[in-house]
Design a protein around this motif. Structure first.
Motif, PDB file in Angstrom:
ATOM      1  N   MET A 129      53.527 135.303 104.048  1.00 52.25           N
ATOM      2  CA  MET A 129      53.370 134.018 104.705  1.00 52.25           C
ATOM      3  C   MET A 129      53.162 132.895 103.703  1.00 52.25           C
ATOM      4  O   MET A 129      53.389 131.747 104.029  1.00 52.25           O
ATOM      5  N   GLU A 130      52.745 133.248 102.501  1.00 54.90           N
ATOM      6  CA  GLU A 130      52.488 132.230 101.499  1.00 54.90           C
ATOM      7  C   GLU A 130      53.741 131.826 100.729  1.00 54.90           C
ATOM      8  O   GLU A 130      53.764 130.782 100.079  1.00 54.90           O
ATOM      9  N   ASP A 131      54.781 132.654 100.779  1.00 46.16           N
ATOM     10  CA  ASP A 131      55.978 132.410  99.968  1.00 46.16           C
ATOM     11  C   ASP A 131      56.577 131.016 100.142  1.00 46.16           C
ATOM     12  O   ASP A 131      56.925 130.374  99.149  1.00 46.16           O
ATOM     13  N   PRO A 132      56.722 130.500 101.361  1.00 47.60           N
ATOM     14  CA  PRO A 132      57.290 129.145 101.495  1.00 47.60           C
ATOM     15  C   PRO A 132      56.441 128.081 100.786  1.00 47.60           C
ATOM     16  O   PRO A 132      56.985 127.154 100.185  1.00 47.60           O
ATOM     17  N   TRP A 133      55.133 128.217 100.834  1.00 53.05           N
ATOM     18  CA  TRP A 133      54.262 127.250 100.170  1.00 53.05           C
ATOM     19  C   TRP A 133      54.386 127.358  98.655  1.00 53.05           C
ATOM     20  O   TRP A 133      54.393 126.345  97.954  1.00 53.05           O
ATOM     21  N   ILE A 134      54.500 128.586  98.144  1.00 54.66           N
ATOM     22  CA  ILE A 134      54.658 128.792  96.706  1.00 54.66           C
ATOM     23  C   ILE A 134      55.970 128.182  96.240  1.00 54.66           C
ATOM     24  O   ILE A 134      56.021 127.474  95.228  1.00 54.66           O
ATOM     25  N   LEU A 135      57.030 128.435  96.963  1.00 58.41           N
ATOM     26  CA  LEU A 135      58.343 127.882  96.614  1.00 58.41           C
ATOM     27  C   LEU A 135      58.324 126.365  96.692  1.00 58.41           C
ATOM     28  O   LEU A 135      58.857 125.670  95.817  1.00 58.41           O
ATOM     29  N   ARG A 136      57.703 125.829  97.702  1.00 55.94           N
ATOM     30  CA  ARG A 136      57.596 124.369  97.861  1.00 55.94           C
ATOM     31  C   ARG A 136      56.883 123.762  96.661  1.00 55.94           C
ATOM     32  O   ARG A 136      57.343 122.780  96.084  1.00 55.94           O
ATOM     33  N   ASN A 137      55.762 124.346  96.257  1.00 55.85           N
ATOM     34  CA  ASN A 137      55.001 123.824  95.125  1.00 55.85           C
ATOM     35  C   ASN A 137      55.812 123.913  93.833  1.00 55.85           C
ATOM     36  O   ASN A 137      55.794 122.992  93.014  1.00 55.85           O
ATOM     37  N   TYR A 138      56.523 125.026  93.657  1.00 50.64           N
ATOM     38  CA  TYR A 138      57.354 125.200  92.467  1.00 50.64           C
ATOM     39  C   TYR A 138      58.464 124.150  92.411  1.00 50.64           C
ATOM     40  O   TYR A 138      58.690 123.520  91.380  1.00 50.64           O
ATOM     41  N   LEU A 139      59.157 123.962  93.518  1.00 49.05           N
ATOM     42  CA  LEU A 139      60.241 122.989  93.554  1.00 49.05           C
ATOM     43  C   LEU A 139      59.732 121.563  93.339  1.00 49.05           C
ATOM     44  O   LEU A 139      60.363 120.775  92.630  1.00 49.05           O
ATOM     45  N   ASN A 140      58.600 121.232  93.943  1.00 49.27           N
ATOM     46  CA  ASN A 140      58.025 119.904  93.739  1.00 49.27           C
ATOM     47  C   ASN A 140      57.690 119.680  92.273  1.00 49.27           C
ATOM     48  O   ASN A 140      57.962 118.607  91.721  1.00 49.27           O
ATOM     49  N   ALA A 141      57.100 120.667  91.609  1.00 48.99           N
ATOM     50  CA  ALA A 141      56.754 120.545  90.190  1.00 48.99           C
ATOM     51  C   ALA A 141      58.007 120.408  89.335  1.00 48.99           C
ATOM     52  O   ALA A 141      58.043 119.604  88.391  1.00 48.99           O
TER      53      ALA A 141
END
Length: 50
Positions: A1-13
């Motif tokens: 369930m955390e994967d979308p948030w991790i990907l979002r944070n990575y892409l934003n950075a």
């Protein structure tokens, strides 16, 4: 369930590292901290493979 948030944070950075402004997401907005059921440590680590 955390994967979308991790990907979002990575892409934003990655976008911000290129001096660009990321566009807002339609579904993942706000902070993951407001969702008590998410593993906050995993999101902070940014690890997709646990």
């Amino acid at each position: 369930m955390e994967d979308p948030w991790i990907l979002r944070n990575y892409l934003n950075a990655a976008i911000q590292a290129q001096q660009q402004q990321p566009i807002p997401y339609s579904r993942l907005n706000g902070s993951p901290l407001r969702h008590w059921f998410l593993n906050q440590g995993r999101i902070r680590r940014g690890s997709l493979a646990d």
